[in-house]
Each structure stands twice: as structure tokens, then as C-alpha cells.
Design an enzyme around this catalytic site. Structure first.
Site, PDB file in Angstrom:
ATOM      1  N   ASP A 152       5.390  -4.284  -7.315  1.00 43.00           N
ATOM      2  CA  ASP A 152       4.008  -2.644  -6.888  1.00 43.00           C
ATOM      3  C   ASP A 152       4.477  -1.370  -7.395  1.00 43.00           C
ATOM      4  OD1 ASP A 152       5.922  -3.847  -4.906  1.00 43.00           O
ATOM      5  OD2 ASP A 152       6.001  -2.010  -4.072  1.00 43.00           O
ATOM      6  N   ASN A 153       5.934  -1.350  -8.202  1.00 44.26           N
ATOM      7  CA  ASN A 153       6.494  -0.133  -8.965  1.00 44.26           C
ATOM      8  C   ASN A 153       6.216  -0.884 -10.320  1.00 44.26           C
ATOM      9  OD1 ASN A 153       7.070   0.440  -6.426  1.00 44.26           O
ATOM     10  ND2 ASN A 153       8.818  -0.375  -6.321  1.00 44.26           N
ATOM     11  N   GLY A 162       0.580  -1.248  -0.291  1.00 41.11           N
ATOM     12  CA  GLY A 162      -0.094  -0.261  -0.251  1.00 41.11           C
ATOM     13  C   GLY A 162       0.615   1.369  -0.018  1.00 41.11           C
ATOM     14  N   GLY A 187       6.737   7.913   6.595  1.00 43.84           N
ATOM     15  CA  GLY A 187       5.794   7.857   5.434  1.00 43.84           C
ATOM     16  C   GLY A 187       6.474   9.734   5.177  1.00 43.84           C
ATOM     17  N   GLY A 199       2.934   3.882   1.330  1.00 47.68           N
ATOM     18  CA  GLY A 199       2.967   3.736   2.970  1.00 47.68           C
ATOM     19  C   GLY A 199       3.184   5.335   3.259  1.00 47.68           C
TER      20      GLY A 199
HETATM   21  P1  AMP Z   1       9.323   1.243  -2.408  1.00 40.20           P
HETATM   22  O1  AMP Z   1      10.337   0.237  -2.529  1.00 40.20           O
HETATM   23  O2  AMP Z   1       9.366   3.150  -2.780  1.00 40.20           O
HETATM   24  O3  AMP Z   1       8.139   1.050  -3.634  1.00 40.20           O
HETATM   25  O4  AMP Z   1       8.656   1.188  -1.426  1.00 40.20           O
HETATM   26  C1  AMP Z   1       8.099  -0.589  -0.537  1.00 40.20           C
HETATM   27  C2  AMP Z   1       6.693  -0.235  -0.046  1.00 40.20           C
HETATM   28  O5  AMP Z   1       7.247   0.635   0.832  1.00 40.20           O
HETATM   29  C3  AMP Z   1       5.941   0.797  -0.224  1.00 40.20           C
HETATM   30  O6  AMP Z   1       4.986   0.218  -0.499  1.00 40.20           O
HETATM   31  C4  AMP Z   1       5.809   2.309   0.518  1.00 40.20           C
HETATM   32  O7  AMP Z   1       5.309   3.390   0.493  1.00 40.20           O
HETATM   33  C5  AMP Z   1       7.333   1.113   2.037  1.00 40.20           C
HETATM   34  N1  AMP Z   1       7.827   2.862   1.666  1.00 40.20           N
HETATM   35  C6  AMP Z   1       8.928   2.934   0.892  1.00 40.20           C
HETATM   36  N2  AMP Z   1       9.416   4.543   2.131  1.00 40.20           N
HETATM   37  C7  AMP Z   1       8.535   4.565   3.141  1.00 40.20           C
HETATM   38  C8  AMP Z   1       8.496   5.124   4.263  1.00 40.20           C
HETATM   39  N3  AMP Z   1       9.328   6.557   4.606  1.00 40.20           N
HETATM   40  N4  AMP Z   1       7.160   5.621   5.205  1.00 40.20           N
HETATM   41  C9  AMP Z   1       6.067   5.141   4.872  1.00 40.20           C
HETATM   42  N5  AMP Z   1       6.779   3.870   4.412  1.00 40.20           N
HETATM   43  C10 AMP Z   1       7.285   3.816   2.948  1.00 40.20           C
HETATM   44 MG    MG Z   2       7.128   1.298  -4.584  1.00 39.94          MG
END
Ligand code: AMP
Ligand code: MG
Length: 521
Positions: free
Chosen positions: A273-274, A101, A137, A103
Site C-alpha cells: 500500500d506504500n 485505504g 485520522g 485512513g
Molecule cells: P502506513 O503504515 O502509514 O502506510 O499506514 C497504513 C494504514 O494505516 C493506511 O491505511 C493509513 O491510512 C492508516 N493510518 C495510519 N495512521 C493513521 C491514523 N493516525 N489515522 C487513521 N489511519 C491511519
Molecule cells: Mg501508507
């Protein structure tokens, strides 16, 4: 002023989480949770994309207003905004990771511009959501600059991508352990407002499918087809429609992969998810640009042993990811053959797009079967000789095919010894290439023009972005603004801007941010 029109179909048409508390939780049976951005100490507009602002209908006065920084820093909402975080899952590095989700991303609303275009406005780094898991977040300035610049650079390169409207400094400091080595540091925070017709990912479908929630899966699919694939209007219904939709997703993803290979972009974290359902480049994290051509290169230090997401592997990974999406969508089908057909569409579309890109990059009027081998051979030599991809292809357009020499590519070599080793083979290749070009009936000027429209002179080299980040961290945002300006015209020779078209300097070879990046952002 600042009075855009919103039409928030995602929250209107899809089931939401009845729980509106901020706590981290598993959310079942809902496509999103309502959550407002958390205000920041001192929102300050650091940079914006004039191009995107214009497209959305924001005037210069709008952008300069205090409200703009407040809204796009997360401190205020405009009438009509209905903020939410989307619920999705994903496969990370090959493993099912369950619910992920948004985040730290919060959609503000779906804005309709004067031309009737729908643009979802989404803040990244806007504070905790029910999907923040153990994280804060927030986003740091360095990664926000990287997302802001690269979104716009990709757009101007003609690569499908989410866009960026604004970069707002928060006036707050956040803690990050950049190297994951137990040495966290405080870094300035920022919020990017990113913009796309849709932020739906493969993972939005995978999550309900993993929970056997066929009802939500079907609602999402119907919604996505209706809102994001208007071209499918009138194309059958039921399983036939789902099949054609999936095939279009495969096509778009294939075209995107061919673009990444064409320009030398490595996403770095191609988790499902990306992966955008619209085939857009999405979620700029530890991405990188290929300097010396190397299909085995990845900028992502988290992936340095497995190299799952290395440059040359990206089309195969996309195919694997589409396989995961197909597996999820199979809940909507009686048998899997239509999904297999979609996956075959990926292969044929990719091969066609890659063949077309080969012809354009080499300046060939039409693509022939044997040109693929010509390109493959060149790529092997570029790898072996440690040769800069961007400079080589750009220089190739200036080769006189009646007496070909390596002179136009003089600047593309990184290592004299490796150059020497590869030079005889490269000269031979150049002779073959010249002979192939001479065979065709394309005037030299036209060949050059065709090549220069496919081979950028300026790309967002990792070290260039890092230099802009270093300056911004010292309080000088001008490096970001300049870089954005250069990247708006990547295919033009821009007088006085040679410094942005140089190969990676030696000092940047092993420096963090320049050749190695972690997921910490
Ligand atoms: P990503 O690898 O950037 O695609 O992140 C994978 C997951 O981690 C996604 O669900 C993001 O929303 C969550 N996420 C990454 N960094 C943060 C953060 N600093 N705070 C909250 N959620 C995060
Ligand atoms: Mg992501």
C-alpha cells in the site's frame, strides 16, 4: 486569487462509495469514498515549498493569505475541490492485510496548472475517513515535518517522489504512544499537503482482485493507463496493453530502487500500500538515511528483528511487491507469461540502472562488467569499517588518482578501531580504483563533476531532521526552513553550511528519531 482549476478525473471516471456517512466500514465495488477534511482549531502555515508553490501557480500573496492556511489545514475548500479518500488494500510485512485505504489522507482535487500539468493535492492528517479503522485520522508535527522535508529533499536529489506543498500546524494536540510501550504523550498536530500526478498504489489493484471484483480491477487499470501513463497511448489494447503497462510499472520501480541505493535512503515500510504505481517514493514514515554504510540497517523499530525492509534488501522487496501486483493483475490475463516478462523487465532495468549508478558514483566514463565487483568490494569495506557513505563517496571525487590517499575521506570514519582494522584493505582498494580510473581517458575535472552529480554532499540525515523537529516543537520553525533550503541544492558545495554535511554525531547514534523510528506518527 487562490482560484486554481480542477479536473477531478478519479471521482468522475471511477465508481464511488454511495454511502457518504463518515463511519468506518468495508467498502465494496468502489474506488473511493467522498469525505471532507475535519476542520482544525487553528490552522497556521508553518512552512511551504516555494518551489512547489510556484510550480502550481500559487503567488507569494496566495501563500501568505489566510485562506491558504485554512484550505491546506482542512478548514475550507476551494471551488472545484471534491474531497475523497481512496480505497485500497495491501500486503503489510509479507501478509495480506485486507482493506486499508486512506485512513488519514484526503485528496482535495486534481489541479491543472498553467502548463497543463495535473497535480493531485492531498492532505495528510486531515481527520477521519471510512478507512481510519481504530485510529484518529491525524498526524503529529514530527512525522509531518519529516514527510514535508524528505519529499522535497528527494525531489532535489533527482529521486522520483511525491512532493510537498505545505506544512500547516493545527493548533490541536493529539495522543501518540511513540515507543508502543504504554506511555502515550500529547503531541502537536499538523497537516501536510502532498502533491503528485497520481497517488494510486499497488494496493488499489490488490483490493478488488482479492475480492474477485474483476470489473472494478479492470476499470482501475484502464483509468490508470489513461490518466497516469499517457506514454502508452497507441500501444496496443487489451492484454497486450496491460502487459506493457505492467512492464512500465516494473521499470519505474526498478529505477526508483537504484536511486534509493545510490543516495542511501531506506523507506522503512515497503508494504504494497506504500508502493506508487508511478514508481514514486510515497508515504514517508519511519524512513531513514544511511550514515555508516550498512545494507542490513533499518530505521524502523517495528521491523528490527526481521529487518525485512533493510537498506540493501529494498530491490528484492520491490520485486516481491511487484509479484503481488502481478498476481492481482492476473485476473485480466489468460496466462501469466506477459506478467513474468514484466518482472524480468524489473531485473534487467535494475541491473542497468545500478551499473550506470556505479559508474557515476565512481567517476567512470563508461561502465564495465568488472566495475560491479569493484563497487561490491568497496561496499563490503565501508560496512566493515563503519564508514559514512555520503562523506566517503563525496570525498572519493577529490582523490588524486596518481597518488591516491584516504585523506579526502578523513571525516568519514566513525570508529578508530574499525578504521584501523579495515585500512590496509581500503588502501589496496583505492590503488585498484585509481588504476581503473587512470586507464580511462577522462580529465580529472570532468570525473569530479560526474561524481559530484551522483554523490550528494547533503542528505537529510536523521539527526538533522530531528534537530529541526526539536526546535519546531519549541515553536521555532526556522530549523525546518533552513534545512529545506540546504536540501534544495544537495549536490552543490554550499559555503558556510558545513554543519549540514557532517557525519552523525555520537549523541545521535542511539537516540529516538535519529537512528530508530517507530511507525507511530
Ligand atoms: P502506513 O503504515 O502509514 O502506510 O499506514 C497504513 C494504514 O494505516 C493506511 O491505511 C493509513 O491510512 C492508516 N493510518 C495510519 N495512521 C493513521 C491514523 N493516525 N489515522 C487513521 N489511519 C491511519
Ligand atoms: Mg501508507
Amino acid at each position: 486569487m487562490l482560484n486554481p482549476h480542477f479536473d477531478n478525473r478519479f471521482v468522475r471516471d471511477l465508481p464511488g462509495d454511495p454511502d457518504t456517512s463518515p463511519g468506518v466500514r468495508q467498502v465494496h465495488g468502489a474506488a473511493y469514498s467522498r469525505v471532507a477534511p475535519t476542520p482544525v482549531a487553528q490552522p497556521r502555515l508553518l512552512a511551504y515549498s516555494a518551489d512547489m508553490a510556484r510550480r502550481l501557480g500559487f503567488s507569494e500573496a496566495d501563500v501568505a493569505s489566510e485562506d491558504f492556511a485554512r484550505v491546506f489545514g482542512g478548514n475550507a475548500l476551494l471551488p472545484g475541490m471534491q474531497p475523497f479518500a481512496a480505497n485500497y488494500g495491501g500486503h503489510q510485512f509479507g501478509q495480506w492485510a485486507g482493506q486499508l485505504g486512506d485512513g488519514r489522507a484526503i485528496t482535495l482535487g486534481e489541479m491543472i496548472n498553467a502548463d497543463g500539468e495535473r497535480w493531485e493535492l492531498q492532505l495528510k492528517g486531515a481527520g477521519p475517513t471510512p478507512y481510519s479503522r481504530s485510529a484518529d485520522g491525524r498526524a503529529v508535527l514530527r512525522s509531518s515535518i519529516r514527510e514535508f522535508l524528505c519529499s522535497e529533499a528527494m525531489h532535489h536529489l533527482g529521486v522520483p517522489t511525491t512532493r510537498a506543498l505545505s506544512l500547516v500546524g493545527t493548533g490541536e494536540w493529539i495522543e501518540r504512544d511513540m515507543f508502543y510501550d504504554g506511555h502515550p504523550q500529547m503531541e502537536p498536530g499538523a497537516v501536510v499537503c502532498r502533491v503528485a500526478p497520481s497517488f494510486i498504489r499497488f494496493g488499489n489493484f490488490e483490493l478488488p482482485a482479492s475480492r474477485n471484483d474483476a470489473e472494478l480491477l479492470r476499470q482501475l487499470a484502464d483509468f490508470c493507463i489513461r490518466r497516469d501513463f499517457p506514454e502508452l497511448r497507441g500501444v496496443g489494447r487489451g492484454q497486450a496493453l496491460y502487459a506493457e503497462w505492467f512492464a512500465r510499472v516494473c521499470e519505474r520501480t526498478a529505477v526508483l530502487m537504484a536511486h534509493w541505493i545510490r543516495v542511501g535512503f531506506v523507506h522503512g515500510v515497503m508494504n504494497t500500500d506504500n508502493m506508487s504505481i508511478l514508481g514514486l517514493t510515497i508515504d514517508y514514515g519511519p524512513y531513514g538515511w544511511v550514515d555508516n554504510f550498512d545494507p542490513g540497517w533499518t530505521p524502523n523499530t517495528t521491523d528490527r528483528y526481521q529487518r525485512r525492509y533493510r537498506f540493501g534488501q529494498q530491490p528484492q522487496v520491490a520485486y516481491w511487491n511487484l509479484g503481488r501486483l502481478a498476481g492481482s493483475l492476473s485476473l485480466l490475463f489468460d496466462d501469466t507469461e506477459p506478467l513474468q516478462a514484466g518482472l524480468r523487465r524489473f531485473v534487467s532495468t535494475y541491473l542497468d540502472a545500478d551499473r550506470e549508478n556505479t559508474a557515476r558514483k565512481l567517476g567512470l566514463a563508461e561502465s564495465r562488467e568488472e566495475d560491479t565487483a569493484l563497487m561490491q568490494h568497496l561496499q563490503d569495506l565501508l560496512t566493515e569499517g563503519e564508514i559514512d557513505m555520503t562523506l566517503f563517496f563525496r570525498g572519493l571525487a577529490d582523490v588524486d588518482v596518481h597518488s591516491p590517499t584516504l585523506a579526502p575521506m578523513e571525516d568519514a570514519f566513525y570508529d578508530p578501531a574499525r578504521r584501523e582494522a579495515v585500512e590496509p584493505a581500503l588502501r589496496e582498494w583505492l590503488e585498484r580504483y585509481a588504476a581503473r580510473v587512470v586507464q580511462q581517458d577522462l580529465p580529472a575535472a570532468q570525473r569530479r563533476e560526474r561524481m559530484n552529480a551522483a554523490n550528494p554532499r547533503y542528505v537529510l540525515r536523521n539527526y538533522l531532521a530531528q534537530q529541526a523537529i526539536d526546535r519546531a516543537t519549541e515553536g521555532d520553525i526556522a530549523g525546518v526552513t533552513e534545512l529545506l533550503e540546504v536540501m534544495r541544492h544537495p549536490y552543490d558545495d554550499q559555503p558556510g553550511r558545513d554543519a549540514y554535511a557532517r557525519r552523525r554525531p555520537d549523541w545521535a547514534r542511539e537516540r529516538a528519531g535519529c537512528s530508530m523510528l517507530s511507525c507511530s506518527s
